[in-house]
Design a protein around this motif. Sequence first.
Motif, PDB file in Angstrom:
ATOM      1  N   LEU A   8      35.943   7.127  34.654  1.00 58.76           N
ATOM      2  CA  LEU A   8      37.296   7.503  34.253  1.00 58.76           C
ATOM      3  C   LEU A   8      37.262   8.668  33.278  1.00 58.76           C
ATOM      4  CD1 LEU A   8      40.354   6.566  34.358  1.00 58.76           C
ATOM      5  CD2 LEU A   8      39.861   5.397  32.215  1.00 58.76           C
ATOM      6  N   VAL A   9      36.396   8.577  32.271  1.00 58.93           N
ATOM      7  CA  VAL A   9      36.316   9.633  31.263  1.00 58.93           C
ATOM      8  C   VAL A   9      35.797  10.932  31.881  1.00 58.93           C
ATOM      9  CG1 VAL A   9      35.252  10.311  29.081  1.00 58.93           C
ATOM     10  CG2 VAL A   9      35.971   7.939  29.435  1.00 58.93           C
ATOM     11  N   SER A  10      34.779  10.829  32.723  1.00 57.46           N
ATOM     12  CA  SER A  10      34.207  12.035  33.337  1.00 57.46           C
ATOM     13  C   SER A  10      35.201  12.709  34.277  1.00 57.46           C
ATOM     14  CB  SER A  10      32.928  11.673  34.097  1.00 57.46           C
ATOM     15  OG  SER A  10      33.209  10.783  35.163  1.00 57.46           O
ATOM     16  N   ALA A  11      36.036  11.907  34.958  1.00 54.68           N
ATOM     17  CA  ALA A  11      37.022  12.487  35.878  1.00 54.68           C
ATOM     18  C   ALA A  11      38.034  13.343  35.130  1.00 54.68           C
ATOM     19  CB  ALA A  11      37.729  11.382  36.650  1.00 54.68           C
ATOM     20  N   PHE A  12      38.478  12.888  33.962  1.00 54.86           N
ATOM     21  CA  PHE A  12      39.493  13.637  33.221  1.00 54.86           C
ATOM     22  C   PHE A  12      38.897  14.674  32.289  1.00 54.86           C
ATOM     23  CE2 PHE A  12      41.868  10.027  34.697  1.00 54.86           C
ATOM     24  CZ  PHE A  12      43.106  10.575  34.969  1.00 54.86           C
ATOM     25  N   GLN A  13      37.588  14.647  32.088  1.00 57.21           N
ATOM     26  CA  GLN A  13      36.921  15.689  31.326  1.00 57.21           C
ATOM     27  C   GLN A  13      36.287  16.742  32.217  1.00 57.21           C
ATOM     28  OE1 GLN A  13      34.165  13.614  28.786  1.00 57.21           O
ATOM     29  NE2 GLN A  13      35.714  13.202  27.211  1.00 57.21           N
ATOM     30  N   ALA A  14      36.543  16.652  33.517  1.00 54.02           N
ATOM     31  CA  ALA A  14      35.970  17.612  34.466  1.00 54.02           C
ATOM     32  C   ALA A  14      36.540  19.005  34.223  1.00 54.02           C
ATOM     33  CB  ALA A  14      36.252  17.167  35.896  1.00 54.02           C
ATOM     34  N   ASP A  15      35.732  19.984  34.534  1.00 53.51           N
ATOM     35  CA  ASP A  15      36.121  21.380  34.346  1.00 53.51           C
ATOM     36  C   ASP A  15      37.151  21.773  35.403  1.00 53.51           C
ATOM     37  OD1 ASP A  15      36.324  23.948  33.570  1.00 53.51           O
ATOM     38  OD2 ASP A  15      34.333  24.576  34.230  1.00 53.51           O
ATOM     39  N   MET A  16      38.315  22.250  34.953  1.00 49.72           N
ATOM     40  CA  MET A  16      39.374  22.691  35.873  1.00 49.72           C
ATOM     41  C   MET A  16      39.668  24.177  35.667  1.00 49.72           C
ATOM     42  SD  MET A  16      40.138  20.045  37.677  1.00 49.72           S
ATOM     43  CE  MET A  16      41.701  20.459  38.444  1.00 49.72           C
ATOM     44  N   SER A  17      38.645  24.941  35.327  1.00 47.59           N
ATOM     45  CA  SER A  17      38.823  26.370  35.089  1.00 47.59           C
ATOM     46  C   SER A  17      39.060  27.101  36.404  1.00 47.59           C
ATOM     47  CB  SER A  17      37.582  26.940  34.398  1.00 47.59           C
ATOM     48  OG  SER A  17      37.322  26.251  33.195  1.00 47.59           O
ATOM     49  N   SER A  18      39.718  28.246  36.281  1.00 47.55           N
ATOM     50  CA  SER A  18      40.117  28.983  37.480  1.00 47.55           C
ATOM     51  C   SER A  18      38.943  29.649  38.188  1.00 47.55           C
ATOM     52  CB  SER A  18      41.147  30.052  37.102  1.00 47.55           C
ATOM     53  OG  SER A  18      40.604  30.930  36.130  1.00 47.55           O
ATOM     54  N   TYR A  19      37.804  29.779  37.512  1.00 45.23           N
ATOM     55  CA  TYR A  19      36.673  30.449  38.155  1.00 45.23           C
ATOM     56  C   TYR A  19      35.962  29.550  39.165  1.00 45.23           C
ATOM     57  CZ  TYR A  19      33.909  27.861  34.697  1.00 45.23           C
ATOM     58  OH  TYR A  19      33.365  26.873  33.930  1.00 45.23           O
ATOM     59  N   LEU A  20      36.285  28.249  39.170  1.00 46.52           N
ATOM     60  CA  LEU A  20      35.677  27.342  40.148  1.00 46.52           C
ATOM     61  C   LEU A  20      36.292  27.561  41.525  1.00 46.52           C
ATOM     62  CD1 LEU A  20      35.540  24.031  38.073  1.00 46.52           C
ATOM     63  CD2 LEU A  20      33.667  25.595  38.536  1.00 46.52           C
ATOM     64  N   SER A  21      35.597  27.091  42.540  1.00 42.46           N
ATOM     65  CA  SER A  21      36.075  27.250  43.913  1.00 42.46           C
ATOM     66  C   SER A  21      37.247  26.310  44.183  1.00 42.46           C
ATOM     67  CB  SER A  21      34.942  26.951  44.898  1.00 42.46           C
ATOM     68  OG  SER A  21      34.533  25.606  44.794  1.00 42.46           O
ATOM     69  N   LYS A  37      38.662  18.699  44.708  1.00 40.11           N
ATOM     70  CA  LYS A  37      37.895  17.455  44.577  1.00 40.11           C
ATOM     71  C   LYS A  37      38.113  16.825  43.205  1.00 40.11           C
ATOM     72  CE  LYS A  37      33.159  15.676  44.882  1.00 40.11           C
ATOM     73  NZ  LYS A  37      31.732  16.043  45.089  1.00 40.11           N
ATOM     74  N   ASN A  38      38.082  17.616  42.149  1.00 38.86           N
ATOM     75  CA  ASN A  38      38.298  17.090  40.801  1.00 38.86           C
ATOM     76  C   ASN A  38      39.706  16.524  40.644  1.00 38.86           C
ATOM     77  OD1 ASN A  38      35.716  17.876  40.156  1.00 38.86           O
ATOM     78  ND2 ASN A  38      36.322  19.743  39.081  1.00 38.86           N
ATOM     79  N   SER A  39      40.699  17.222  41.228  1.00 39.76           N
ATOM     80  CA  SER A  39      42.079  16.746  41.135  1.00 39.76           C
ATOM     81  C   SER A  39      42.245  15.408  41.859  1.00 39.76           C
ATOM     82  CB  SER A  39      43.020  17.790  41.735  1.00 39.76           C
ATOM     83  OG  SER A  39      44.348  17.320  41.747  1.00 39.76           O
ATOM     84  N   ARG A  40      41.662  15.282  43.034  1.00 34.06           N
ATOM     85  CA  ARG A  40      41.772  14.016  43.775  1.00 34.06           C
ATOM     86  C   ARG A  40      41.043  12.885  43.052  1.00 34.06           C
ATOM     87  NH1 ARG A  40      40.675  16.508  49.851  1.00 34.06           N
ATOM     88  NH2 ARG A  40      42.761  17.393  50.122  1.00 34.06           N
ATOM     89  N   LYS A  41      39.932  13.227  42.399  1.00 33.93           N
ATOM     90  CA  LYS A  41      39.198  12.213  41.646  1.00 33.93           C
ATOM     91  C   LYS A  41      40.044  11.703  40.480  1.00 33.93           C
ATOM     92  CE  LYS A  41      34.697  11.365  39.526  1.00 33.93           C
ATOM     93  NZ  LYS A  41      33.418  11.976  39.091  1.00 33.93           N
ATOM     94  N   ILE A 101      50.340  21.097  32.512  1.00 30.14           N
ATOM     95  CA  ILE A 101      49.821  20.396  33.696  1.00 30.14           C
ATOM     96  C   ILE A 101      50.771  20.568  34.874  1.00 30.14           C
ATOM     97  CG2 ILE A 101      49.295  18.106  34.629  1.00 30.14           C
ATOM     98  CD1 ILE A 101      48.263  17.335  31.881  1.00 30.14           C
ATOM     99  N   SER A 102      52.077  20.532  34.624  1.00 28.35           N
ATOM    100  CA  SER A 102      53.048  20.679  35.718  1.00 28.35           C
ATOM    101  C   SER A 102      52.999  22.065  36.352  1.00 28.35           C
ATOM    102  CB  SER A 102      54.456  20.396  35.209  1.00 28.35           C
ATOM    103  OG  SER A 102      54.854  21.383  34.277  1.00 28.35           O
ATOM    104  N   LEU A 103      52.532  23.063  35.592  1.00 32.44           N
ATOM    105  CA  LEU A 103      52.449  24.432  36.115  1.00 32.44           C
ATOM    106  C   LEU A 103      51.131  24.724  36.815  1.00 32.44           C
ATOM    107  CD1 LEU A 103      53.936  26.256  33.002  1.00 32.44           C
ATOM    108  CD2 LEU A 103      55.075  25.971  35.202  1.00 32.44           C
ATOM    109  N   ASP A 104      50.178  23.801  36.717  1.00 30.70           N
ATOM    110  CA  ASP A 104      48.857  24.036  37.294  1.00 30.70           C
ATOM    111  C   ASP A 104      48.848  23.680  38.777  1.00 30.70           C
ATOM    112  OD1 ASP A 104      45.881  24.577  36.456  1.00 30.70           O
ATOM    113  OD2 ASP A 104      45.827  22.879  37.821  1.00 30.70           O
ATOM    114  N   LYS A 105      48.132  24.479  39.555  1.00 27.50           N
ATOM    115  CA  LYS A 105      48.101  24.303  41.010  1.00 27.50           C
ATOM    116  C   LYS A 105      47.452  22.992  41.418  1.00 27.50           C
ATOM    117  CE  LYS A 105      46.389  26.581  45.212  1.00 27.50           C
ATOM    118  NZ  LYS A 105      45.683  27.764  45.752  1.00 27.50           N
ATOM    119  N   TYR A 106      46.462  22.543  40.667  1.00 27.52           N
ATOM    120  CA  TYR A 106      45.693  21.362  41.055  1.00 27.52           C
ATOM    121  C   TYR A 106      46.022  20.127  40.210  1.00 27.52           C
ATOM    122  CZ  TYR A 106      42.997  24.972  43.402  1.00 27.52           C
ATOM    123  OH  TYR A 106      42.624  26.026  44.193  1.00 27.52           O
TER     124      TYR A 106
END
Length: 568
Positions: A88-101, A107-111, A139-144
């Motif tokens: 749970l903690v790792s899922a919400f601490q995952a990197d959501m930076s724009s430079y990722l594919s 995948k991170n968003s679905r997790k 968060i509401s403005l983010d694509k993922y």
Amino acid sequence: MAQPYVPQEFNKEEEELKCHPSQSGSTATPTLFENTNATKAFSAAFFEDQLLDKEGYYHFYVLIDDLFDEINQQLDQVLINDSQRPSLVSAFQADMSSYLSHEKLTKNSRKMQLEYQNANLKEKEYVFNTFVKAEIENISLDKYQHFLLEKILEVGLLQHKNIILDRLFQSINKLIKDLYACKVIQKGLEVMIQNPQDYPYQLDNYLNFIHSDNSQMRRLYVDKIANQIIQKSLEVLEGNHLLKLLQVLSKYILNNNHEKFELSIDQYGCLIVNKIIDIYPKQFDIQTKTLCNDIIIRAIHNSSGLTRRQYANYIIQSILEKGQEIHKRLLMDQYLIKDFMPMSMDKYGSNVAEKVIVYGGSQWRTRLWEEVSISESSFKKLVNDQFANYPIQRLFEYLDQTLRQEYLALLNRLSDNNQLNNHGQIVLKFALANQNVKKYTQKIIQNDKNQQNKNKQKKQNPQSQSSRQNISNNNIQKQQLFENGLKQAQQQQMQQQFQVAMMQQMMYYQQQQQLLLQQMPQLYYQDQTYLNYGTMTQEQQMQMFYWQQQQQQQQQQQIFNPNMKNGQ
């Protein structure tokens, strides 16, 4: 007698405390007094000075209390993080930076959504307070990440939903024009409509906003993103709330208004009119249905102008595709049939002309052919026109075989006289290639026949709807009883087959054991590695005995009743 020599001590206790190894040039290891903070904490003189000074005493203990509070908060945060599931903690601490594919971010968003959905109440509380509460707008403005807010609005706690809806409404003028935040607002609207008693304050705020009639709302009607909220409101609102919204919109749909603002000719405003056409059959309130009908009738009366507009022509196409039969008849009989030829030669009207052919019945296609073939010159105009040649090709597809022959005869006559340009040659090639193709006409004729048969059956058998429902319910019950009986019979048959197989296997083992005992007694007893067939227990022997008796009885019955089948 002389007194003994006692060495005199020159250093006092206070001076001794001030003597540090670093100052005296000593090589000894530094003591606690080397640290100024440790000196303040452990020096008795420091504490005495603070105790003598009241103000210093107060400030000192305030400083200590603040320090301990900060340390306790850090410890509590560490304990909270340690008590949560690592996934749970790792899922919400995952990197959501724009430079990722895109794949990684998706995948991170679905997790995140999956972890939140499977979390218990305490974990949902932890996730919301730690990762969501302070960043709702971002968060509401983010694509993922905006999908997480939609998930919380679906399965989250009631207090969390209220907080999200309040925060969204505070920034609604900004968020309603964003593609992703607009989806979150639509999800919130669905949740509020499903359970209005849980969100009375939030729903009232939204309804006051959507029912307002001002320049700001008019800009939202024609906005690329914000008009989706208006469409969603038309879809989910009911009763008086929907009636108020329709009354506001009706002012700006083919109605003279002081603002000279028109929705039907706008690129996105026409979508609101199409949504009104969609919801018309679902309305049961008389006032709401009447108002929707008035808007549709206005569009039909102005069809000649709307069909030639870049965006308004989609309103007429929507009536032909999804409209009620009454509206279709009025539109076809009084407007489109008469206006078919000039409409077909228009850039946007030709799209409507094709819909007329596709969604019109066989009687209207016959009338269209009569209108088109009234003279050879009119037919030549349509065939050679850069826009009209498309509906003319579509008309050939949906005509009967006899009318196709007349169509081809006219085309051949024009071709022999060299009166076909490039567009006309394309129409001729299309007609010759599809001369014997009947897939379109067969579908249309079959649909017409089915509709006629249904109408005849309704006239011949004027049964009430309640009696038909009773008959259908009885048939369903009979079918269910029959299916249950078949399942029970199949289960009994499977059990009998299983018992027979078990008995046959046991008899086979017994026969093999007897053969081995007769033929190879020494090998059977001496060789321990040989596969031993297990002996039958007393219970198995009794089952075998009963089974043999049943088999003998069945054989006797077959002897006395040779025509009787097994299992009957």
